[in-house]
Design a protein around this motif. Structure first.
Motif, PDB file in Angstrom:
ATOM      1  N   LEU A 241       0.840  -1.190   0.000  1.00 24.52           N
ATOM      2  CA  LEU A 241       0.000   0.000   0.000  1.00 24.52           C
ATOM      3  C   LEU A 241       0.880   1.246   0.000  1.00 24.52           C
ATOM      4  O   LEU A 241       1.935   1.275   0.639  1.00 24.52           O
ATOM      5  CB  LEU A 241      -0.895   0.033   1.243  1.00 24.52           C
ATOM      6  N   VAL A 242       0.439   2.278  -0.709  1.00 18.55           N
ATOM      7  CA  VAL A 242       1.142   3.563  -0.723  1.00 18.55           C
ATOM      8  C   VAL A 242       0.215   4.603  -0.116  1.00 18.55           C
ATOM      9  O   VAL A 242      -0.879   4.855  -0.632  1.00 18.55           O
ATOM     10  CB  VAL A 242       1.532   3.978  -2.160  1.00 18.55           C
ATOM     11  N   THR A 243       0.633   5.197   1.000  1.00 21.58           N
ATOM     12  CA  THR A 243      -0.235   6.130   1.707  1.00 21.58           C
ATOM     13  C   THR A 243       0.356   7.541   1.742  1.00 21.58           C
ATOM     14  O   THR A 243       1.544   7.748   1.478  1.00 21.58           O
ATOM     15  CB  THR A 243      -0.471   5.669   3.160  1.00 21.58           C
ATOM     16  N   GLY A 244      -0.510   8.493   2.097  1.00 22.49           N
ATOM     17  CA  GLY A 244      -0.104   9.877   2.290  1.00 22.49           C
ATOM     18  C   GLY A 244      -0.752  10.412   3.548  1.00 22.49           C
ATOM     19  O   GLY A 244      -1.914  10.102   3.826  1.00 22.49           O
ATOM     20  N   SER A 245      -0.005  11.193   4.315  1.00 24.76           N
ATOM     21  CA  SER A 245      -0.489  11.634   5.614  1.00 24.76           C
ATOM     22  C   SER A 245       0.168  12.942   6.025  1.00 24.76           C
ATOM     23  O   SER A 245       1.210  13.328   5.491  1.00 24.76           O
ATOM     24  CB  SER A 245      -0.178  10.584   6.689  1.00 24.76           C
ATOM     25  N   SER A 246      -0.440  13.592   7.010  1.00 26.63           N
ATOM     26  CA  SER A 246       0.096  14.875   7.462  1.00 26.63           C
ATOM     27  C   SER A 246       1.051  14.757   8.635  1.00 26.63           C
ATOM     28  O   SER A 246       1.950  15.573   8.793  1.00 26.63           O
ATOM     29  CB  SER A 246      -1.057  15.799   7.875  1.00 26.63           C
ATOM     30  N   ASP A 247       0.858  13.756   9.514  1.00 20.78           N
ATOM     31  CA  ASP A 247       1.593  13.699  10.786  1.00 20.78           C
ATOM     32  C   ASP A 247       1.226  14.923  11.635  1.00 20.78           C
ATOM     33  O   ASP A 247       2.075  15.584  12.225  1.00 20.78           O
ATOM     34  CB  ASP A 247       3.102  13.644  10.532  1.00 20.78           C
ATOM     35  N   TYR A 248      -0.048  15.197  11.691  1.00 22.90           N
ATOM     36  CA  TYR A 248      -0.586  16.380  12.368  1.00 22.90           C
ATOM     37  C   TYR A 248      -0.388  16.286  13.875  1.00 22.90           C
ATOM     38  O   TYR A 248      -0.634  15.247  14.491  1.00 22.90           O
ATOM     39  CB  TYR A 248      -2.076  16.486  12.039  1.00 22.90           C
ATOM     40  N   HIS A 249       0.072  17.398  14.487  1.00 21.92           N
ATOM     41  CA  HIS A 249       0.273  17.472  15.938  1.00 21.92           C
ATOM     42  C   HIS A 249      -0.409  18.695  16.536  1.00 21.92           C
ATOM     43  O   HIS A 249      -0.008  19.171  17.598  1.00 21.92           O
ATOM     44  CB  HIS A 249       1.766  17.540  16.262  1.00 21.92           C
ATOM     45  N   GLY A 250      -1.430  19.236  15.885  1.00 24.18           N
ATOM     46  CA  GLY A 250      -2.017  20.480  16.365  1.00 24.18           C
ATOM     47  C   GLY A 250      -1.012  21.603  16.202  1.00 24.18           C
ATOM     48  O   GLY A 250      -0.382  21.741  15.148  1.00 24.18           O
ATOM     49  N   THR A 251      -0.813  22.395  17.254  1.00 25.31           N
ATOM     50  CA  THR A 251       0.175  23.479  17.186  1.00 25.31           C
ATOM     51  C   THR A 251       1.579  22.985  17.503  1.00 25.31           C
ATOM     52  O   THR A 251       2.532  23.768  17.509  1.00 25.31           O
ATOM     53  CB  THR A 251      -0.196  24.609  18.157  1.00 25.31           C
ATOM     54  N   GLY A 252       1.728  21.682  17.758  1.00 21.55           N
ATOM     55  CA  GLY A 252       3.032  21.133  18.102  1.00 21.55           C
ATOM     56  C   GLY A 252       3.987  21.028  16.927  1.00 21.55           C
ATOM     57  O   GLY A 252       5.195  20.903  17.105  1.00 21.55           O
ATOM     58  N   LYS A 253       3.464  21.061  15.709  1.00 25.53           N
ATOM     59  CA  LYS A 253       4.272  21.040  14.490  1.00 25.53           C
ATOM     60  C   LYS A 253       3.596  21.914  13.445  1.00 25.53           C
ATOM     61  O   LYS A 253       2.400  22.202  13.545  1.00 25.53           O
ATOM     62  CB  LYS A 253       4.408  19.611  13.934  1.00 25.53           C
ATOM     63  N   ALA A 254       4.365  22.278  12.435  1.00 23.57           N
ATOM     64  CA  ALA A 254       3.809  23.111  11.362  1.00 23.57           C
ATOM     65  C   ALA A 254       2.899  22.314  10.435  1.00 23.57           C
ATOM     66  O   ALA A 254       2.137  22.902   9.656  1.00 23.57           O
ATOM     67  CB  ALA A 254       4.945  23.742  10.554  1.00 23.57           C
ATOM     68  N   ASN A 255       2.954  20.992  10.504  1.00 22.15           N
ATOM     69  CA  ASN A 255       2.171  20.133   9.617  1.00 22.15           C
ATOM     70  C   ASN A 255       0.680  20.442   9.712  1.00 22.15           C
ATOM     71  O   ASN A 255       0.122  20.496  10.809  1.00 22.15           O
ATOM     72  CB  ASN A 255       2.396  18.668   9.985  1.00 22.15           C
ATOM     73  N   LEU A 256       0.043  20.609   8.564  1.00 25.77           N
ATOM     74  CA  LEU A 256      -1.383  20.927   8.509  1.00 25.77           C
ATOM     75  C   LEU A 256      -2.195  19.664   8.248  1.00 25.77           C
ATOM     76  O   LEU A 256      -1.827  18.840   7.406  1.00 25.77           O
ATOM     77  CB  LEU A 256      -1.660  21.950   7.405  1.00 25.77           C
ATOM     78  N   ILE A 257      -3.281  19.516   8.957  1.00 25.34           N
ATOM     79  CA  ILE A 257      -4.096  18.323   8.766  1.00 25.34           C
ATOM     80  C   ILE A 257      -4.597  18.267   7.322  1.00 25.34           C
ATOM     81  O   ILE A 257      -5.023  19.271   6.745  1.00 25.34           O
ATOM     82  CB  ILE A 257      -5.272  18.286   9.768  1.00 25.34           C
ATOM     83  N   GLY A 258      -4.448  17.103   6.706  1.00 25.83           N
ATOM     84  CA  GLY A 258      -4.887  16.936   5.323  1.00 25.83           C
ATOM     85  C   GLY A 258      -3.911  17.426   4.281  1.00 25.83           C
ATOM     86  O   GLY A 258      -4.225  17.408   3.086  1.00 25.83           O
ATOM     87  N   GLU A 259      -2.704  17.846   4.680  1.00 31.34           N
ATOM     88  CA  GLU A 259      -1.757  18.355   3.678  1.00 31.34           C
ATOM     89  C   GLU A 259      -1.297  17.242   2.736  1.00 31.34           C
ATOM     90  O   GLU A 259      -0.903  17.509   1.597  1.00 31.34           O
ATOM     91  CB  GLU A 259      -0.568  19.040   4.339  1.00 31.34           C
ATOM     92  N   ASN A 260      -1.330  16.011   3.216  1.00 30.12           N
ATOM     93  CA  ASN A 260      -1.157  14.824   2.372  1.00 30.12           C
ATOM     94  C   ASN A 260      -2.253  13.842   2.760  1.00 30.12           C
ATOM     95  O   ASN A 260      -2.567  13.706   3.950  1.00 30.12           O
ATOM     96  CB  ASN A 260       0.212  14.174   2.585  1.00 30.12           C
ATOM     97  N   THR A 261      -2.822  13.168   1.793  1.00 28.07           N
ATOM     98  CA  THR A 261      -3.926  12.257   2.083  1.00 28.07           C
ATOM     99  C   THR A 261      -3.780  10.961   1.292  1.00 28.07           C
ATOM    100  O   THR A 261      -2.922  10.837   0.418  1.00 28.07           O
ATOM    101  CB  THR A 261      -5.287  12.899   1.754  1.00 28.07           C
ATOM    102  N   THR A 262      -4.650  10.020   1.613  1.00 27.59           N
ATOM    103  CA  THR A 262      -4.665   8.711   0.972  1.00 27.59           C
ATOM    104  C   THR A 262      -6.000   8.525   0.267  1.00 27.59           C
ATOM    105  O   THR A 262      -7.037   8.932   0.786  1.00 27.59           O
ATOM    106  CB  THR A 262      -4.452   7.597   2.023  1.00 27.59           C
TER     107      THR A 262
END
Length: 282
Positions: A241-262
């Motif tokens: 399987l090939v997946t995509g994800s944000s690694d979202y941590h709220g304000t704990g990281k700059a990563n935005l929810i949904g910035e990469n998806t599956t």
């Protein structure tokens, strides 16, 4: 259909409650998400209630930190495993205890040079949460030593720092076999994130596949394009399987929810592989 398969709540090192993470996914227009807190399933119940409320798909999961024989940290995402499986549950309990002891030792080292106490660190840990270096970083921010988590990691909490304490973790292949035994689906998280440190070799990736690795998280902001190619080639060779994800941590990281998806087809294939827990569907 867009599903974010890698998010964290304050049950581990995220800054939002599980219900708030689900709400953030719904607000971002996602059709689904996976909650993958470190070494724990403690946020599942709250997230499930929120998923039903928001009419969004939820894949309860977990992120497991492992270590290769040559000292490379490998993160493994486990989806839809049986949270009560004896073997996996025992391993995660041991991992949480190890994280706690490690954090205490790092805090002791930091306290020699900074006005940091363990009580200060505890103020930044939610009740029952898996303790990690991000909580130490938050405590350092709280006492004014650094401006944010990233500065804390850059200067004090990285592997080469005099304050750093290593932690014993199980081997990736051991974790993969435990996840499979618990009916879960093991997927390699940000496997070529070279900016974080050394990454595994092709031979080590092949060992993980042989142990039962089901997929690779290709679309993640920390995987450079050269690394993504390595992962795509591995997936193509072994029908992973090939997946995509944000690694979202709220304000704990700059990563935005949904910035990469599956995509929907991959999510469906993942769900069909699982036998430990059912996905929550709207």
């Amino acid at each position: 259909m867009r599903v974010d398969l890698h998010t964290h709540s304050n049950v581990s090192d995220g800054t939002e409650a599980p219900a708030a993470v689900v709400a953030a996914a719904a607000a971002a227009g996602l059709q689904g998400l996976a909650l993958t807190d470190h070494d724990t399933t403690a946020g599942w119940d709250e997230a499930i209630v929120a998923a039903v409320e928001h009419g969004i798909m939820l894949l309860p999961g977990m992120e497991i930190t492992t270590l290769t024989e040559n000292g490379i940290s490998v993160h493994l995402l486990s989806y839809l495993h049986d949270p009560a499986h004896p073997g996996l549950s025992a391993a995660m309990s041991e991992a949480r205890d190890g994280r706690l002891n490690r954090a205490r030792r790092i805090a002791e080292r930091l306290s020699v040079d900074f006005p940091l106490t363990w009580e200060t660190v505890e103020q930044h840990v939610s009740v029952g949460a898996t303790v990690g270096r991000p909580h130490l970083a938050d405590a350092l921010v709280g006492i004014g030593v650094v401006a944010d988590r990233q500065e804390a990691f850059d200067h004090m909490l990285h592997a080469g720092s005099p304050y750093y304490v290593s932690q014993h973790n199980m081997h990736p292949t051991t974790a993969i076999r435990l996840v499979r035994a618990a009916g879960g689906v093991p997927v390699l998280a940000h496997g070529m994130a070279s900016a974080r440190g050394r990454t595994v070799s092709t031979e080590q990736l092949e060992e993980m596949v042989e142990a039962g690795l089901a997929g690779v998280e290709v679309h993640h902001r920390d995987n450079p394009e050269s690394g993504r190619k390595v992962l795509r080639d591995l997936a193509r060779a072994h029908d992973l399987l090939v997946t995509g994800s944000s690694d979202y941590h709220g304000t704990g990281k700059a990563n935005l929810i949904g910035e990469n998806t599956t995509d929907e087809q991959t999510v469906q294939a993942l769900c069909e592989l699982a036998t430990g827990f059912e996905p929550i569907r709207p």
